[in-house]
Design an enzyme around this catalytic site. Structure first.
Site, mmCIF file in Angstrom:
data_model
loop_
_atom_site.group_PDB
_atom_site.id
_atom_site.type_symbol
_atom_site.label_atom_id
_atom_site.label_comp_id
_atom_site.label_asym_id
_atom_site.label_seq_id
_atom_site.Cartn_x
_atom_site.Cartn_y
_atom_site.Cartn_z
ATOM 1 N N GLY A 293 0.817 -1.210 0.000
ATOM 2 C CA GLY A 293 0.000 0.000 0.000
ATOM 3 C C GLY A 293 0.847 1.254 0.000
ATOM 4 N N GLY B 177 0.162 4.920 1.521
ATOM 5 C CA GLY B 177 -0.796 5.740 2.261
ATOM 6 C C GLY B 177 -0.365 7.181 2.279
ATOM 7 N N GLY B 178 -1.073 7.944 3.075
ATOM 8 C CA GLY B 178 -0.805 9.372 3.137
ATOM 9 C C GLY B 178 0.577 9.653 3.669
ATOM 10 N N VAL C 272 3.580 1.022 2.681
ATOM 11 C CA VAL C 272 3.315 -0.087 3.572
ATOM 12 C C VAL C 272 3.814 -1.376 2.904
ATOM 13 C CG1 VAL C 272 1.599 -1.283 4.957
ATOM 14 C CG2 VAL C 272 1.272 1.128 4.376
ATOM 15 N N GLU D 186 0.092 -5.254 13.175
ATOM 16 C CA GLU D 186 -0.539 -6.517 12.809
ATOM 17 C C GLU D 186 -0.869 -6.459 11.318
ATOM 18 O OE1 GLU D 186 -4.796 -8.682 13.795
ATOM 19 O OE2 GLU D 186 -4.043 -7.160 15.151
ATOM 20 N N VAL E 98 -2.908 -6.858 8.230
ATOM 21 C CA VAL E 98 -4.325 -7.019 7.881
ATOM 22 C C VAL E 98 -4.420 -7.011 6.365
ATOM 23 C CG1 VAL E 98 -6.631 -6.035 8.060
ATOM 24 C CG2 VAL E 98 -5.038 -5.780 9.962
ATOM 25 N N ASP F 232 -7.223 9.860 13.108
ATOM 26 C CA ASP F 232 -7.164 9.817 11.635
ATOM 27 C C ASP F 232 -8.062 8.699 11.119
ATOM 28 O OD1 ASP F 232 -6.384 10.552 9.099
ATOM 29 O OD2 ASP F 232 -4.576 9.311 9.106
ATOM 30 N N LYS G 219 -10.524 7.072 8.871
ATOM 31 C CA LYS G 219 -10.979 7.259 7.499
ATOM 32 C C LYS G 219 -11.064 5.873 6.890
ATOM 33 C CE LYS G 219 -6.215 8.234 6.246
ATOM 34 N NZ LYS G 219 -5.271 9.184 5.692
ATOM 35 N N ASP H 101 -3.730 1.592 12.323
ATOM 36 C CA ASP H 101 -3.022 2.877 12.516
ATOM 37 C C ASP H 101 -3.329 3.593 13.814
ATOM 38 O OD1 ASP H 101 -2.321 4.394 9.274
ATOM 39 O OD2 ASP H 101 -1.561 2.622 10.311
#
Lengths: 187, 1272
Positions: B93, B95-96, B100, B165, B167, B209, B211, B230
């Protein structure tokens, strides 16, 4: 190979068609310079666009004998900014292709120009609208190229184009506003 | 398609440099010269410029990307890299904040984790320090729906990373959409999220955060499992909405401001609590329901940093159902993703779900759900079809709509100048004020909601419920009324007449409704010029002209469409009858403009001018001057511009035609411009009307103006200043440039000769320094002496002026642009504003009536109004002596009696002696009016004096040899005569005095002393004959209060108020029978009397006790005067009472109370219902209440409040006596006493004691007519 100084003096004399010869020269010079720089730098580093343009100027014009280096300066920087614009646009397009599933490309020097990740769309949009602005007011378009694509500071850009600070302020405001309108209009 | 128009660009660039919005607007409108298309382009550019934010400001290449600045290097780690004890595998990923990866933990256990490397721009040490601080709390979290955070650290290249963890899920909204989950299933899933968040909250962890991309759904054993990821990361990163975070990581970050709570959007978002997560959950639910976030993603992408913050903190998002209805085509997709049809989805969301979401999204977190479990509980109630906790804020919506209606209508698309001008009305209120209004309104709304809530919650009894509902509705109306009056008050203070009037009109009761309007409404209404005459002439006036005497008005209307001609019309102002109607052909210039901008030209460039005698009207457009005879309607003559020689204008911008004809019609002055831009040159040609010959050329850049007789021309010249020359000879008779020029040149000056031709006014821009934009001033010169007589400053850019017929005054107004409808009358000699007229419609043109006593105005609303303009010469009252004391104000508040120690020479007669001082001192009595003018005076005076109710006679006690004598001074005749007996053994203490209601009797309570014994005797005399009616037996205590029953048969008397607990027995309250002199009733006992009041009908008498013991509570008692029985008694928390006041008919009892809490004096006005004994309202003032009173109808209470110490400025506050809601605040120059309404309720006044060098006086406010009699 035509001499850059000669082209610039032609342009000073009013022969604007000379600009067409200037651009490829500046473009090539910029790429060459960047490549040279990159060979000395560690991988993963970036190059400052402004520094490149200035260096190119010194190499192509500043060293020319018998002429004040400041003649035709505006034309040169306008051409350099245009070259930077093209380089960045190429890169942005490549990036957006990459995003949509294109393969990784060879590491070219454009890769090392720090185009902010999130600026690709904006960059391309401004690029498209810029030609239209250039038709109405070439100087305004040059200012945008210098500031936006070549990363010049406002004062630097004003000097490069031989504009007073106030004239540059006005031109910048107009250019931004008009481009903003155009981009908004498209959406 | 966006046009490129150099002319619009130029105006835009100039306008953009003007700081004040009003000035900028004025400039733009002037510069566009009535060309609507141009105006639209410029407005559009200005609007775009306002939206720019940081657009293009940051280069596409990063300027700071110099080698060596590690902070900005891209993340170098990739699959295969080793980060601490982890080996990176694939990237899963972006992210902002970073990338990740799936990572393999090598020790102490081998497992797969998610590893997030933070992107450039963060201070690694700080991030890790913050994470460490929360690590303990994070470790405590153990919830199946929360992804655990294991670790944090720094990579080799110095970037922070987090280990969590792993996910493998997809964001919740994507999951819902791909599974086509119905709304119900979505809500159930959402409940799980709430539970998870609640768990974290109980462990003291705020997510900050939340969202969709942080709420993942992963299938687990075939069932979806929600995982909130997060936790703790946002806090560690210390993420805040700053310019940097938005612009350096915009596209990725965009999720964050969309879900960010208003408090997080504050500059220093330090004070963030769990309700911030509740907000974000609200946004999530919004999105799950509608498929979109409350605020538009696109809009945030384009908005500037400040703007995003403003939107988050201030803008109310639409309700989910409303948002669904605006989705358009997208709605079909959104519905499909929810496995339903568009109509069904909207119906489902409308109502309860709307309110649940909106409650979570409240700007004020105190109004949100307290916790996420409370939020979840309401969702559960909805699912169980139980009543929800969230309430429809219907009143709120009503209020907001109301407020919007009175704010600026934003008109963007209209091509009509007039519409645009009208659109500007209301902007003057200003943002700050609008916010304050909004606050007040919100408060009122809140109260109204509470009322409504109260009513809604009330009982099962149908009748009771109905009554409560009615009461609640009444309460609601009162709350709305108070809010509206607040708005009107603010509009009035902003001098916005049309706005104020509109609001006042909006509270006019509908049939069947009670009229809530009172003093405040009439007062505000009365602040605007009462029209002596209103004649409605047209729907609107565009740019009307009035004849000098105001008898005619002319205007060129807007064309209905492109093809229909515009009509020039002239009407009689007296009755609105049309006397001239000419169809105008389009001028070439108008056509040029129309072609240039591809827009219909429905307005043109016209100038209208009446001849001084009002018999002819000149219409000038770009090509033609046409003069019409008003009497016949025929054209007297016309002059056409030679077609071969079109007048070029610099940008095509025009502020008016380039021609003007002399008032006598003999000469034409025409401006010819050549060249463009900087090479522009211009000159004026003087043309003989009859022959068309050019007589001479004038070197000027502006069009001049003729003197009324045509003999001279005045014009402005950038170099020479204001120039006046003889029309035919060209001899320069006047030339001044006595102003320093501002940056913004205004060589036009628009000179105007006075009717006598001996003076000239011009508008000059004077700048403090050459760079500073100048301030516009009106300057007036004497032509003969070339001296500047006066200067009026500052004035609005588009101000217009008219001379009074005598040339002594100038009327000054701002056509169209100002929100207010003000007209100033300025003294030519001094430049001072003599009168300011607030009108209820915006002035377009004005002229004086021939006698100069009235102003005839043509308003933009198409009316002619006649205003009286005889200024009240302000009277400056001089002190009449030392130690001025007001001895009473007449009932109507128009007259007052005062006593003073005289300082001037005696007027003759014996010197009245007062006191036993070493030097004889003279005292005088004066009768003054409300403005402080002395109406009558006498060189008598003495111990105590009182003015009768009518303001005609003054009773006073004179010290004469051998005793004291009660005297009556008739102010009409100037005579004084004795009344009653000569009092021997009179103590030198001022006696109490009172007139009966009909002024026929006078009561005196005379203190007597005989050796050590002090007694008081009450005597009643006939105030006409001076005959003694009765004398009481001696009473043991001194008396301070005397009042007649309205029937004149009883006099009530009471001792002095006291706060001295050591003398509790000294208070008495008694009733004396006037016929017999017997004390008929003794009320009481009263300990520590704190004030006495007799009701207006004489039936009730009230007194308050300041009793310290035994209860520690104060007490007030109301008696029936007829039989002396106690009607009711009231107890209140112990405070000192300084005034008792019975309302009309004795229904209400007002107590003015004070206490001191840690050194700060606090006043409270308590109002009790006399019949029930219940406390109805309590008014808490900021500051000390000096006096309080009821209005004659009992509907209002007025309080006089001191802001600081006595003698300083204060305020009179008007309250709704029913609800205790504040209605109006009136500033008082200084604090006084005896605040009263006149019996007819038209005046509110109080008296001001004199001070050194400052005379005693009355301050009063008038509310002219009663509601209903105002509008006819």
């Amino acid at each position: 190979m035509p001499d850059v100084t000669h082209i610039l003096s032609q342009m000073e004399a009013g022969d604007l068609s000379a600009a067409e010869q200037l651009l490829p020269l500046v473009y090539d010079e910029l790429r060459m310079l960047a490549a040279a720089r990159l060979s000395q730098e560690k991988p993963g580093q970036t190059i400052q666009a402004t520094a490149l343009v200035h260096e190119a100027y010194l190499r192509l014009v500043g060293a020319a004998s018998g002429r004040s280096p400041w003649n035709g300066r505006g034309h040169f920087f306008a051409a350099a900014a245009e070259a930077m614009r093209r380089i960045l646009v190429e890169r942005a397009r490549a990036r957006s292709r990459l995003k949509h599933g294109g393969g990784r490309q060879r590491c070219e020097f454009e890769e090392h120009l720090a185009v902010a990740e999130d600026r690709v769309e904006e960059l391309l949009a401004v690029h498209d609208a810029l030609d239209e602005l250039a038709r109405h007011d070439p100087q305004a378009a040059d200012l945008v190229k210098l500031r936006f694509f070549a990363g010049f500071e406002h004062q630097e850009a004003a000097e490069a184009l031989g504009l007073s600070r106030r004239a540059a302020d006005r031109l910048w405001r107009l250019a931004r506003t008009w481009l903003y309108q155009v981009l908004k209009d498209e959406k | 398609m966006v046009d490129w128009n150099p002319q619009a660009n130029e105006i835009f660039l100039q306008a953009a440099e003007i700081a004040s919005a009003n000035d900028r607007q004025a400039f733009v409108i002037r510069a566009c010269g009535g060309c609507a298309a141009l105006l639209e382009q410029v407005e559009s550019l200005l609007a775009a410029c306002g939206d720019l934010g940081s657009f293009l400001d940051r280069p596409a290449v990063d300027r700071r990307a110099t080698p060596g600045t590690a902070d900005y290097r891209p993340i170098a780690e990739g699959p295969g890299s080793i980060v601490g004890p982890y080996r990176l595998m694939e990237q899963i990923g972006e992210g902002g904040f970073g990338l990740v990866f799936v990572a393999e933990q090598l020790q102490p256990v081998r497992r797969k984790v998610a590893l997030k490397i933070i992107k450039p721009g963060m201070d690694t040490r700080e991030v890790i320090a913050r994470f460490e601080a929360e690590r303990q709390a994070l470790a405590l979290m153990d919830h199946p729906n929360i992804a655990r955070v294991f670790d944090a650290g720094a990579t080799e290249s110095g970037r922070p990373y987090f280990v969590m963890e792993l996910v493998r899920g997809i964001p919740i909204h994507e999951y819902c959409d791909t599974q086509q989950l119905a709304t119900r299933s979505r809500l159930e899933l959402f409940l799980t999220v709430c539970q998870a968040v609640q768990h974290a909250h109980t462990k003291g962890i705020i997510h900050r955060d939340l969202k969709p991309s942080n709420i993942l759904v992963a299938p687990h054993d075939g069932a979806p499992v929600v995982k909130v990821i997060d936790f703790g990361v946002a806090k560690a990163i210390g993420q805040q909405l700053t310019e940097k975070t938005i612009y350096t990581r915009f596209t990725q970050m965009i999720g964050t401001p969309l879900y960010m709570s208003p408090e997080q959007a504050e500059i220093n978002a330090l004070d963030v609590d769990i309700r911030s997560d509740v907000y974000s959950l609200g946004v999530l639910l919004y999105e799950l329901l509608t498929g979109v976030t409350p605020f538009d993603r696109q809009r945030f992408q384009k908005a500037a940093y400040e703007e995003i913050r403003r939107i988050i903190r201030e803008e109310e998002p639409p309700k989910p159902s409303t948002r669904l209805s605006t989705l358009g085509e997208t709605l079909a997709r959104v519905s499909l993703q929810r496995n339903t049809q568009p109509e069904k989805l909207s119906a489902l969301v409308r109502g309860d779900l709307d309110w649940i979401v909106m409650k979570a999204l409240e700007k004020d977190r105190a109004r949100r759900y307290e916790t996420s479990s409370a939020f979840a509980a309401d969702v559960r109630r909805y699912l169980a079809e139980e009543p929800i906790e969230a309430r429809p804020p219907s009143v709120g919506y009503r209020m907001r709509k109301l407020m919007r209606r009175h704010r600026t209508p934003v008109i963007a698309s209209s091509a009509f100048l007039l519409v645009l001008l009208l659109g500007l009305l209301g902007t003057g209120l200003g943002l700050v004020q609008a916010r304050r209004e909004a606050q007040r309104a919100r408060l009122a709304q809140f109260e109204a909601e509470q009322q409504k809530q109260k009513a809604a919650d009330e009982g099962k009894n149908a009748v009771r419920e109905k009554n409560h509902a009615l009461a609640a509705r009444e309460g609601l109306r009162r709350a709305l009324y108070a809010a509206q009056i607040n708005l009107a008050q603010n509009a009035w203070k902003a001098e916005n007449g049309p706005h104020t009037t509109a609001i006042l009109q909006s509270v006019t009761p509908k049939p069947g409704e009670t009229d809530l309007r009172g003093f405040e409404w009439r007062f505000l209404q009365g602040q605007f010029q009462r029209e002596e005459q209103i004649v409605r002439i047209a729907d609107r006036f565009v740019e009307p002209a009035l004849s000098d005497d105001g008898a005619y008005v002319a205007d060129v209307g807007l064309a209905r469409d492109q093809n229909s001609p515009r009509a020039l019309k002239v009407w009689k102002t007296a009755n609105g009858s049309e006397v001239l109607n000419v169809s105008l052909s389009q001028s070439r210039e108008d056509e040029r403009m129309a072609t240039l901008h591809r827009l219909p030209s429905m307005i043109g460039i016209d100038a209208l001018q009446f001849s001084p005698d009002g018999t002819r009207l000149t219409h000038t457009n770009a090509n033609r001057i046409a003069v019409f005879e008003i009497a016949t309607g025929g054209e007297a003559f016309h002059y056409d511009l030679p077609a071969a020689n079109p007048s070029a204008s610099p940008f095509g911008v025009r502020t008016g035609p380039d021609m003007v004809v002399s008032p006598d019609g003999r000469r034409i002055l025409r401006l010819v411009r050549e060249g463009r831009f900087s090479r522009l040159s211009s000159k004026a040609l003087l043309i003989d009307t009859e022959s068309g010959n050019e007589l001479r050329t004038i070197a000027t850049t502006t069009l001049g103006r003729f003197r009324r007789d045509g003999g001279q021309i005045a014009y402005g010249d950038p170099k020479r200043g204001l120039v006046i020359e003889e029309t035919d000879s060209g001899e320069v008779v006047f030339s001044v440039k006595d102003w320093s020029e501002g940056d913004f040149r205004n060589s036009e000056l628009k000179p105007q000769f006075s009717p006598q031709g001996n003076r000239v006014l011009a508008f000059v821009l004077e700048g403090a320094s050459p760079r500073e934009a100048g301030a516009l001033r009106l300057a007036i010169w004497d032509v003969a002496t070339r001296a500047r007589l006066s200067t009026v400053s500052p004035i609005e850019l588009s101000a217009k002026a008219a001379w009074s017929p005598d040339g002594q005054r100038i009327a000054l107004w701002t056509a169209g642009l100002q929100p207010g409808a003000n007209l100033s009358l300025v003294n030519v000699q001094t430049g001072a504003e003599e009168q300011r007229i607030l009108g209820s419609a915006t002035v377009a043109a004005a002229t004086f009536s021939p006698d100069g006593k009235q102003i005839v105005v043509a308003c933009h609303d198409g009316t002619i109004r006649v205003w009286s303009c005889t200024p009240e010469s302000p009277h400056v009252a001089e002190p009449r002596g030392r130690f001025e004391m007001l001895a009473g104000v007449s009932d109507d508040g128009r007259r007052a009696a005062l006593t003073a120690m005289l300082t001037d020479a005696p007027l003759g007669g014996a010197l009245p002696q007062i006191g036993a001082g070493p030097r004889p001192r003279r005292s005088g009595l004066f009768l003054i009016d409300a403005s402080g003018r002395v109406l009558a005076r006498t060189e008598e005076g003495g111990l105590g004096s009182v003015l009768d109710h009518a303001g005609q006679r003054v009773a006073f006690v004179r010290a004469v040899p051998g005793g004291n004598q009660l005297m009556l001074w008739d102010t009409a005749t100037g005579n004084s005569r004795p009344c009653g007996e000569l009092w021997r053994h009179a103590a030198r203490v001022a006696p109490a005095l009172a007139f009966s209601h009909d002024d026929t009797q006078i009561a005196i309570a005379m203190p007597l002393e005989n050796g050590e014994v002090r007694k008081t005797v009450i005597q009643v005399c006939d105030a006409v004959s001076g005959r003694i009616m009765c004398t009481s037996e001696p009473i043991d205590t001194p008396l301070s209060f005397l009042a007649f029953n309205p029937d004149g048969k009883t006099v009530y008397a009471s001792s002095f108020p006291t706060r001295d607990p050591s003398a509790p027995s000294s208070s008495v309250l008694l009733g004396l029978d006037v016929a017999t002199g017997e004390i008929r009733t003794r009320f009481g006992p009263i300990a520590l009397q704190a004030g006495v009041s007799l009701s207006d009908n004489g039936v009730f008498l009230a007194a308050a006790h300041n009793m310290v013991q035994p209860s520690g509570r104060g007490r007030a008692v109301v008696w029936n005067t007829r039989h002396g029985q106690v009607v009711n008694a009231f107890e209140f928390e112990h405070r000192f009472v300084s005034k008792v006041c019975l309302g009309p008919q004795g229904r209400d009892l007002l107590l003015m109370t004070h206490r001191r809490i840690s050194g700060i004096a606090e006043s409270q006005v308590l109002v009790f219902d006399v019949a029930t004994g219940r406390e109805r309202v309590s008014l808490s003032n900021q500051g000390q209440v000096v006096d309080a009173t009821f209005s004659p109808d009992g509907a209002r209470i007025a309080t006089l409040v001191a802001e600081g110490a006595q003698g300083g400025p204060g305020e009179v506050v008007l309250w709704d006596a029913q609800t205790g809601r504040e209605l109006l605040r009136l500033p008082a120059e200084t604090i006084g006493e005896d605040l009263r309404f006149s019996p007819d309720g038209r005046r509110l006044f109080f008296s001001i004691r004199g001070a050194r060098g400052r005379p005693a006086r009355i301050q009063s406010w008038t509310a002219p007519s009663r509601p209903g009699t105002v509008e006819d």
